[in-house]
Scaffold this motif. Structure first.
Motif, PDB file in Angstrom:
ATOM      1  N   GLN A   1      -7.047   3.333  -4.707  1.00 19.39           N
ATOM      2  CA  GLN A   1      -6.557   2.437  -3.670  1.00 19.39           C
ATOM      3  C   GLN A   1      -7.842   1.581  -3.024  1.00 19.39           C
ATOM      4  O   GLN A   1      -7.634   0.459  -2.602  1.00 19.39           O
ATOM      5  CB  GLN A   1      -6.466   3.525  -2.339  1.00 19.39           C
TER       6      GLN A   1
ATOM      7  N   VAL B   1      -3.572   2.155   3.617  1.00 20.50           N
ATOM      8  CA  VAL B   1      -4.287   2.957   2.802  1.00 20.50           C
ATOM      9  C   VAL B   1      -4.548   4.303   3.392  1.00 20.50           C
ATOM     10  O   VAL B   1      -4.303   4.374   4.527  1.00 20.50           O
ATOM     11  CB  VAL B   1      -5.377   2.363   2.175  1.00 20.50           C
TER      12      VAL B   1
ATOM     13  N   GLY C   1       0.774  -1.149   0.056  1.00 17.13           N
ATOM     14  CA  GLY C   1      -0.148  -0.036   0.067  1.00 17.13           C
ATOM     15  C   GLY C   1       0.723   1.266  -0.055  1.00 17.13           C
ATOM     16  O   GLY C   1       1.884   1.157   0.364  1.00 17.13           O
TER      17      GLY C   1
END
Length: 789
Positions: A542, A515, A434
């Motif tokens: 995302q 995220v 991420g």
């Protein structure tokens, strides 16, 4: 020599004699000032010059280009100096010296010898190069720890005074009404009691160090239409009185705040910067505020350019002054045009003198009317020349403690967390995936110096040590094989990293998927001033990365580091665990990693609810029954994924033996008592929350509203008795006639570790006549915590 030193102030500049009462000193000085000199005390100067792509305040490049040079602007004196340290990056000692030189120049070139009040931003720490970056205010709310926030305010105030700064522009007391608004990260949360108690603790910390705290943004800013920055506000007087105003009232009455900053917005068409009903009748008349009202940057000029209620700069200045605004920031524009209006009778001179008295009284309180030092140094400067460390170990320890308390464990259904490393377990493969993992900037709020100023100076990095979450996890999980793939950026539509991220997750024993946001200003980030969101879907692509990683079947720990709550309903039931952190500052990576590893037992609670669907807002927990899901009313379900006040631990707690005083008079108080027991195998801290409800009232009331809370640390199998003594005033509301009222009748009581879920309920009957509490109404309960054998 000693005779001259004691008599000179009384003969040449008698207002410099500290033996005289402050009121007398102010009147002596006021009588010595020309009209231009008095108006100058209502203005300010900012040395900053930035291009259109570098602004940190709205219209900064446009309005800043119009100002004269400093000698011209200060020829009659100045009320304020704007961000002398917080504009260009210099070490703390140089910044202190720069401010002192500016004060000497100002005082030395003017016949009255008056220095200015120096102000700086202080929302996540001293906004100066190399200063500690504390967690953002939304993280303060998640801690539910006003005592610790008071310590942070004290530390920030101490550092400001060492630099020679007199006034801090903080805290923000706006109550969140729409999570799409970019400045949610700057707020304490969506509940007025939480905002009021936490922010008031911060105010006390600043004020106890001699720094003037500035309450912002008074009032309504956070209720803008569609969550858009500066948008008009269309709320009724009841919502204003019962939701948005109480935190400001508490900070004025209990915190001793000496300054208030107006909101940019208009309320039902009336700009706050020109509202006598708010700035004078309510703030000063009803609440007894005696400090200064300062404008948000260029808010007076916006009466012409944005609101269309003033014809020109002079008209705007006159309207603000009449309303009760005292100081124009960050530069003198409109107030500098007022002299002709005074001389031809269009503006009453007593309004100028009224504001000047307030500014001079504040300068007297700060020592700025005293005589200069023997070496000519003006009063009120930095107290000494000792080296200054703005990121001391003590500061970092405070930042760490607050960050650790603010991390919220939202879900852990399978017990995947904590990711303990033990000697009898083979090393695991941990994929850290991420865009938030390797970028330490995601931990910092938009008003932190590294985000606010240093993008113009990339060669300086962040100015302080800020480990990334990836670095911290590699330290915490030293016995495991930690691999990293970003997958995508926080913003943009580049999916080229998806395949590598998915492979890393698929090959791992567990995946930590990070995220969230990266703060910025005016569209240069996904959270922060001017960074409003169209909906509550994770920024960029995302959300697609989350779906792709969840599809691998590997246990996924979803870690959200953000400035607002994002919709997590699509992932909450499929992730092995969910953790939320609200921009936890320079020590935030260690705090989050410590919670993931189990070194830190989570104790944070949500100061804002987490939505289920991206388009289900605007919605907060604080609403009447029609804001909840009701059968056959709407096809849309507003139920959040995680409610306000929610937060789990690695231990367990039980609530028992609820006792509520059965009856109480409308002018009295009642007790709510409960036993809290730690039933788990490890110690932990629970936030005990008290909610009240009014099932039958003259107006639609919230289903429930927080009325008290307390953090209670417990050892395994330890019990404590928590008692809230609740004044009946806390059941009051703004009635049909717009008067605050306490009604007789039934009041519902709820106690537990969240606003929803497994809670204990009871009730009390208020007896006696309807009562209208006055300006001395009680604002909080008294709380006692007693150990049980």
């Amino acid at each position: 020599m000693s005779t001259t030193a004691t008599t000179s102030p009384r003969t040449e500049r008698p207002w410099q004699d500290p033996r005289l009462p402050v009121a007398d000193r102010v009147e002596l000085l006021l009588a010595s000032m020309s009209l231009e000199e008095r108006l100058a005390q209502l203005g300010s100067y900012w040395f900053d010059r930035r291009g259109a792509g570098e602004v940190v305040a709205p219209m900064q490049d446009t309005f800043g280009a119009r100002r004269p040079d400093f000698p011209t602007a200060a020829r009659h004196g100045l009320g304020h100096l704007t961000r002398v340290l917080g504009t260009e990056p210099v070490p703390a000692d140089e910044g202190r010296d720069k401010l002192a030189r500016t004060q000497r120049e100002l005082a030395g070139h003017h016949r009255l010898g008056l220095p200015a009040i120096a102000h700086e931003e202080c929302l996540t720490g001293v906004t100066s190069y190399g200063a500690t970056v504390y967690p953002a205010p939304l993280a303060w709310g998640a801690s539910f720890d006003p005592d610790l926030v008071h310590e942070v305010g004290t530390a920030i105030g101490r550092d400001l005074r060492r630099l020679g700064v007199h006034q801090g522009l903080g805290p923000v007391l706006d109550v969140v009404r729409d999570h799409r608004w970019g400045r949610v990260e700057e707020t304490v949360g969506e509940d007025p009691y939480t905002v009021g108690t936490i922010a008031t603790a911060y105010v006390r910390g600043l004020e106890e160090q001699g720094v003037v705290a500035t309450l912002k943004h008074f009032v309504g800013y956070s209720a803008s239409r569609a969550g858009r920055n500066h948008a008009p506000v269309s709320i009724g007087p009841r919502e204003l009185a019962d939701v948005l105003l109480p935190p400001f009232e508490m900070a004025v009455r209990e915190g001793g705040a000496r300054s208030v900053m107006n909101s940019y917005t208009d309320l039902d068409g009336e700009p706050v910067a020109a509202s006598r009903s708010l700035l004078t009748d309510l703030l000063r008349g009803a609440w007894g505020f005696e400090g200064t009202v300062v404008s948000d940057y260029w808010a007076v000029a916006f009466l012409v350019t944005a609101h269309g209620v003033a014809a020109d700069a002079a008209d705007a200045g006159a309207r603000s002054l009449r309303a009760g605004l005292d100081v124009e920031l960050p530069n003198t524009m409109c107030f500098g045009e007022l002299a002709p209006l005074v001389r031809d009778g269009r503006l009453d001179e007593h309004l100028v003198d009224r504001a000047v008295r307030r500014v001079l009284r504040q300068k007297a309180d700060l020592g700025l009317l005293d005589a200069p030092a023997p070496d000519g140094t003006p009063p009120g400067g930095a107290p000494d020349d000792a080296p200054i460390d703005l990121d001391s170990p003590a500061n970092r320890d405070l930042a760490r403690r607050l960050a650790e308390e603010s991390v919220v464990l939202l879900a852990n259904p399978d017990g995947v967390l904590p990711l303990r490393t033990t000697a009898d377990r083979a090393p695991r493969r941990v994929a850290v995936v991420g865009p938030s993992a390797a970028d330490p900037g995601v931990l910092l709020g938009c008003y932190s110096y590294p985000i606010h100023v240093l993008p113009r100076h990339p060669e300086l990095g962040l100015g302080v040590e800020v480990p990334s979450l990836l670095d911290a996890l590699r330290t915490e999980l030293a016995g495991d094989d930690v691999v990293h793939e970003p997958g995508c950026a926080v913003v943009g539509d580049d999916r080229s990293g998806f395949d590598a991220a998915v492979r890393a997750a698929a090959d791992a024993d567990v995946c930590v998927l990070t995220v969230g946001d990266r703060a910025g200003m005016f569209g240069r980030g996904t959270s922060g001033e001017g960074c409003d969101a169209p909906d509550l879907r994770l920024p960029g692509v995302q959300h697609e990365l989350v779906e792709a990683v969840l599809a691998t079947g590997t246990p996924v720990v979803l870690v959200v580091v953000s400035g607002r709550p994002y919709a997590l309903g699509a992932y909450a039931d499929r992730a092995a665990a969910v953790v939320q952190a609200f921009m936890p500052g320079e020590e935030g990576a260690g705090a989050v990693a410590g919670v993931l590893s189990g070194r830190v037992t989570p104790s944070g609670k949500l100061p804002v609810q987490v939505p289920r669907d991206p388009g289900s807002g605007p919605q907060t927990y604080l609403g009447p029954a029609l804001t909840r899901r009701l059968d056959r009313i709407s096809n849309l379900d507003p139920t959040p994924a995680f409610p306000f006040g929610h937060g789990l631990s690695y231990t367990t707690f039980t609530y028992s033996d609820l006792e509520v005083t059965p009856t109480a008079p409308t002018d009295g108080a009642f007790d709510v008592s409960v036993t809290l027991t730690c039933t788990g195998e490890r110690p932990g801290t629970e936030v005990v929350q008290l909610y009240l409800s009014d099932p039958v009232a003259d107006v639609a009331r919230p289903v429930k509203q927080l009325a008290g809370y307390v953090r209670v640390p417990l050892a395994p199998r330890e019990s404590r008795r928590v008692t809230f003594t609740v004044p009946a005033d806390l059941t009051s509301y703004t009635g049909v006639d717009l008067r605050r009222v306490v009604d007789p009748g039934a009041i519902g009581v709820q106690v537990g570790g969240s606003s929803e879920g497994d809670v204990l309920t009871g009730g009390v009957e208020l007896t006696g006549p309807r009562r209208h509490p006055g300006r001395d109404r009680a604002l909080r309960p008294t709380t006692t915590v007693t150990a049980l054998a």
